[in-house]
Design an enzyme around this catalytic site. Structure first.
Site, PDB file in Angstrom:
ATOM      1  N   GLU A 156       0.821  -1.227   0.000  1.00  0.00           N
ATOM      2  CA  GLU A 156       0.000   0.000   0.000  1.00  0.00           C
ATOM      3  C   GLU A 156       0.849   1.269   0.000  1.00  0.00           C
ATOM      4  OE1 GLU A 156      -2.766   0.391   3.285  1.00  0.00           O
ATOM      5  OE2 GLU A 156      -3.624   2.217   2.458  1.00  0.00           O
TER       6      GLU A 156
ATOM      7  N   LYS B 246      -2.391  -2.047  -3.197  1.00  0.00           N
ATOM      8  CA  LYS B 246      -3.460  -1.241  -2.600  1.00  0.00           C
ATOM      9  C   LYS B 246      -3.105   0.243  -2.764  1.00  0.00           C
ATOM     10  CE  LYS B 246      -5.965  -0.361   1.699  1.00  0.00           C
ATOM     11  NZ  LYS B 246      -6.662  -0.974   2.835  1.00  0.00           N
TER      12      LYS B 246
HETATM   13  P1  13P Z   1      -9.405   3.948   4.055  1.00  0.00           P
HETATM   14  O1  13P Z   1     -10.280   3.158   3.118  1.00  0.00           O
HETATM   15  O2  13P Z   1     -10.163   4.602   5.169  1.00  0.00           O
HETATM   16  O3  13P Z   1      -8.470   4.870   3.333  1.00  0.00           O
HETATM   17  O4  13P Z   1      -8.468   2.912   4.787  1.00  0.00           O
HETATM   18  C1  13P Z   1      -7.887   1.898   4.071  1.00  0.00           C
HETATM   19  C2  13P Z   1      -6.656   1.481   4.745  1.00  0.00           C
HETATM   20  O5  13P Z   1      -6.502   0.329   5.114  1.00  0.00           O
HETATM   21  C3  13P Z   1      -5.600   2.467   4.962  1.00  0.00           C
HETATM   22  O6  13P Z   1      -4.424   1.824   5.319  1.00  0.00           O
END
Ligand code: 13P
Length: 340
Positions: free
Chosen positions: A178, A220
């Protein structure tokens, strides 16, 4: 590394109509969420809230997996069933957040770097034993009017993400990678696209250098959007087009799926954007969701911490999951929001 197991778990996470619930808020973050409903963040309240989410009727049709926080991975439902077992018995794959948060990057005033690599191999071995089949690590990239993000911060975060991803695959745990470019600020959508491009370029070069198997990981990312305070807010088509263009330029087709974060978008916008991107398909990868706020904000508001609201809150949660399940197939429309 058992690539067949990694591919099979990654494929199941992005199965048709399905996506992830991110319920891995660290204790400081969940405290902020509970503040919005004036609820104290005790261990028991956090447990009750996660039980509400995990036991909602029918969500397994749309939720393939849940990202948990360390505390939650070790907790149980009121009837004594460990959450990991409760989820697995429903066909929902348990995962774990393994980073230790974004910290100030020394000598770079705005940039952050995510920590948590020390001892990660040992922690992953324990999480695997406890039943986690995938993991998450979040890097935070802040756009600033002047010189942030620096090229160095992007490289440092890409390097940490790649080291994490390699350790996960060594342990037969699917890494969710991510790199989040934040929506905070007044930058334009074009700036977001340029920074997201640069970050993804750095990221895939590092993943490759670290011998990460693209087939056994998931990305992500943020969607390509304008900063929250930007006066010029692009429409849904514009966001969807820019996001897909950016992914096509930088994400290898060998990656099985892209599971977007919601990043502070409204639940309706997050679903609409996902729907529009899927309607533009087919794409080389599955386009899915891994939302925290876009799935949970209306649930918290319906719950307010009260036992008497649990059924209504679970119903709200189911509906949000269903709408995102429809968006996975490009079959959602805004009118469905008012029809609820
Ligand atoms: P949000 O969908 O609130 O951005 O959170 C996703 C997430 O796991 C952030 O690390």
């Amino acid at each position: 590394m058992n690539i067949d197991e990694l591919k099979s778990v990654a494929g199941a996470i992005v199965a048709k109509r399905k996506g992830l619930l991110a319920a891995d808020e660290s204790n400081p973050t969940i405290r902020k969420r509970f503040d919005s409903i004036q609820l104290e963040s005790t261990e028991e309240n956090r447990r009750r809230y996660r039980e509400l989410l995990f036991t909602a009727d029918g969500i397994e049709r749309y939720i393939s997996g849940v990202i948990l926080f360390d505390e939650t991975l070790r907790q149980s439902a009121g009837d004594g069933a460990p959450f990991v077992k409760l989820l697995s018995d429903r066909g929902i794959i348990p995962g774990i957040k393994v980073d230790k948060g974004a910290k100030a990057l020394a000598l770079y005033p705005v940039d952050k770097v995510t920590e948590g690599l020390d001892g990660l191999r040992e922690r992953l071995a324990e999480y695997k034993q406890l039943g986690a089949k995938f993991a998450k690590w979040r890097a935070v990239i802040q756009i600033d009017r002047h010189d942030a993000p620096s090229a160095y911060a992007m490289r440092a975060n890409a390097h940490a993400l790649a080291r994490y991803a390699a350790l996960c695959q060594e342990a037969d745990i699917v890494p969710i990678v991510e790199p989040e470019v934040l929506m905070d600020g007044d930058h334009t959508i074009d700036r977001c696209e340029a920074v997201t491009s640069q970050m993804l370029e750095n990221l895939f070069a590092e993943l490759d250098a670290h011998r990460v198997a693209f087939e056994g990981m998931l990305l992500k990312p943020n969607m390509v959007v304008a900063g929250k305070k930007c006066a010029d807010q692009p429409g849904v088509q514009h966001v969807a087009k820019a996001s897909i263009r950016c992914l096509r330029r930088h994400v290898p087709a060998a990656v099985p799926g892209v599971v977007f974060l919601s990043g502070g978008q409204s639940p309706e916008d997050a679903t609409d954007h996902l729907n529009t991107m899927n309607a533009m398909g087919p794409h080389p990868w599955e386009i899915s969701f891994s939302y925290a706020r876009a799935l949970q904000t209306p649930v918290l508001a319906a719950w307010e911490g009260r036992e008497s609201n649990v059924a209504a809150a679970q119903n709200t949660f189911f509906n949000r999951c269903r709408l995102n399940g429809l968006a996975r197939e490009g079959k959602y429309s805004r009118e469905m929001e008012t029809a609820l």
